[in-house]
Motif scaffolding. Structure first.
Motif, PDB file in Angstrom:
ATOM      1  N   ASP A   2      27.364  61.542  21.421  1.00 19.20           N
ATOM      2  CA  ASP A   2      26.391  60.880  20.304  1.00 19.20           C
ATOM      3  C   ASP A   2      26.791  59.375  19.772  1.00 19.20           C
ATOM      4  O   ASP A   2      26.316  58.968  19.015  1.00 19.20           O
ATOM      5  CB  ASP A   2      26.350  61.794  19.400  1.00 19.20           C
ATOM      6  N   ARG A   3      27.899  58.820  20.378  1.00 22.73           N
ATOM      7  CA  ARG A   3      28.412  57.578  19.995  1.00 22.73           C
ATOM      8  C   ARG A   3      27.465  56.724  20.137  1.00 22.73           C
ATOM      9  O   ARG A   3      26.871  56.599  21.070  1.00 22.73           O
ATOM     10  CB  ARG A   3      29.974  57.408  20.500  1.00 22.73           C
ATOM     11  N   LEU A   4      27.514  55.613  19.096  1.00 18.10           N
ATOM     12  CA  LEU A   4      26.588  54.440  19.352  1.00 18.10           C
ATOM     13  C   LEU A   4      27.489  53.293  19.826  1.00 18.10           C
ATOM     14  O   LEU A   4      28.947  53.231  19.548  1.00 18.10           O
ATOM     15  CB  LEU A   4      26.237  54.180  17.840  1.00 18.10           C
ATOM     16  N   THR A   5      27.022  52.339  20.393  1.00 23.85           N
ATOM     17  CA  THR A   5      27.533  51.154  20.843  1.00 23.85           C
ATOM     18  C   THR A   5      26.950  50.098  19.877  1.00 23.85           C
ATOM     19  O   THR A   5      25.763  49.896  20.198  1.00 23.85           O
ATOM     20  CB  THR A   5      27.353  50.871  22.384  1.00 23.85           C
ATOM     21  N   LEU A   6      27.618  49.435  19.365  1.00 25.88           N
ATOM     22  CA  LEU A   6      26.998  48.562  18.037  1.00 25.88           C
ATOM     23  C   LEU A   6      27.679  47.050  18.533  1.00 25.88           C
ATOM     24  O   LEU A   6      28.877  46.982  18.823  1.00 25.88           O
ATOM     25  CB  LEU A   6      27.701  48.677  16.797  1.00 25.88           C
ATOM     26  N   THR A   7      26.774  46.320  18.689  1.00 29.35           N
ATOM     27  CA  THR A   7      27.095  44.700  19.142  1.00 29.35           C
ATOM     28  C   THR A   7      26.764  43.786  17.867  1.00 29.35           C
ATOM     29  O   THR A   7      25.638  44.030  17.533  1.00 29.35           O
ATOM     30  CB  THR A   7      26.031  44.306  20.265  1.00 29.35           C
ATOM     31  N   LEU A   8      27.965  43.376  17.484  1.00 32.61           N
ATOM     32  CA  LEU A   8      27.888  42.465  16.250  1.00 32.61           C
ATOM     33  C   LEU A   8      28.083  41.169  16.746  1.00 32.61           C
ATOM     34  O   LEU A   8      28.948  40.679  17.122  1.00 32.61           O
ATOM     35  CB  LEU A   8      29.156  43.206  15.275  1.00 32.61           C
ATOM     36  N   ARG A   9      26.929  40.348  16.231  1.00 34.54           N
ATOM     37  CA  ARG A   9      27.030  38.964  16.602  1.00 34.54           C
ATOM     38  C   ARG A   9      27.077  38.127  15.317  1.00 34.54           C
ATOM     39  O   ARG A   9      26.168  38.084  14.310  1.00 34.54           O
ATOM     40  CB  ARG A   9      25.632  38.579  17.158  1.00 34.54           C
ATOM     41  N   LEU A  10      28.495  37.372  15.346  1.00 34.29           N
ATOM     42  CA  LEU A  10      28.669  36.693  14.159  1.00 34.29           C
ATOM     43  C   LEU A  10      28.515  35.084  14.339  1.00 34.29           C
ATOM     44  O   LEU A  10      28.744  34.700  15.665  1.00 34.29           O
ATOM     45  CB  LEU A  10      30.293  36.832  13.851  1.00 34.29           C
ATOM     46  N   HIS A  11      28.329  34.564  13.274  1.00 35.14           N
ATOM     47  CA  HIS A  11      28.107  32.890  13.494  1.00 35.14           C
ATOM     48  C   HIS A  11      29.242  32.580  13.595  1.00 35.14           C
ATOM     49  O   HIS A  11      30.190  32.522  12.681  1.00 35.14           O
ATOM     50  CB  HIS A  11      27.219  32.564  12.135  1.00 35.14           C
ATOM     51  N   ALA A  12      29.701  31.989  14.957  1.00 32.25           N
ATOM     52  CA  ALA A  12      30.762  31.293  14.881  1.00 32.25           C
ATOM     53  C   ALA A  12      31.419  30.461  13.967  1.00 32.25           C
ATOM     54  O   ALA A  12      32.721  30.464  13.802  1.00 32.25           O
ATOM     55  CB  ALA A  12      30.927  30.803  16.613  1.00 32.25           C
ATOM     56  N   PRO A  13      30.819  29.219  13.553  1.00 32.01           N
ATOM     57  CA  PRO A  13      31.412  28.415  12.609  1.00 32.01           C
ATOM     58  C   PRO A  13      31.751  29.181  11.281  1.00 32.01           C
ATOM     59  O   PRO A  13      32.599  28.458  10.634  1.00 32.01           O
ATOM     60  CB  PRO A  13      30.136  27.452  12.465  1.00 32.01           C
TER      61      PRO A  13
END
Length: 109
Positions: A2-13
């Motif tokens: 049941d685990r979720l794979t979360l993709t976090l996209r952070l603003h690099a600057p």
């Protein structure tokens, strides 16, 4: 599983990366707060993300304007919302997002 794979996209600057030892380094604190109905706190999990980018990877990240983190999370029984907080350790900058669990697409496998 049941685990979720979360993709976090952070603003690099917005992420503090400093040159050290021929690499670009930074550190992020990441919290996953799981809430039930009426915002009942069910669980809090914290993790540290130590960033260490080669000069080539640093250039690529800055051109793309994003740093991508992938995290796995096991939702607690009764959780209806996950709030994710990310703090840049060097600057103290903090960002967050709330994700209703009923809107997450599950892999049918």
């Amino acid at each position: 599983d049941d685990r979720l794979t979360l993709t976090l996209r952070l603003h690099a600057p917005d992420v503090s990366l400093r040159p050290a030892g021929g690499r670009w380094r930074g550190r992020l604190d990441v919290w996953f707060v799981q809430l039930g109905p009426a915002d009942a706190l069910l669980d809090t999990d914290s993790r540290a993300a130590d960033l260490s980018l080669s000069p080539t990877d640093h250039q690529r990240v800055m051109r793309a304007n994003e740093i991508v983190l992938r995290e796995r999370l096991e939702p607690k029984e009764g959780a209806v919302l996950v709030r994710i907080l990310v703090r840049d350790v060097a600057s103290g900058a903090l960002g967050s997002v709330s994700i209703p669990l009923d809107r997450i697409e599950r892999d049918p496998r």
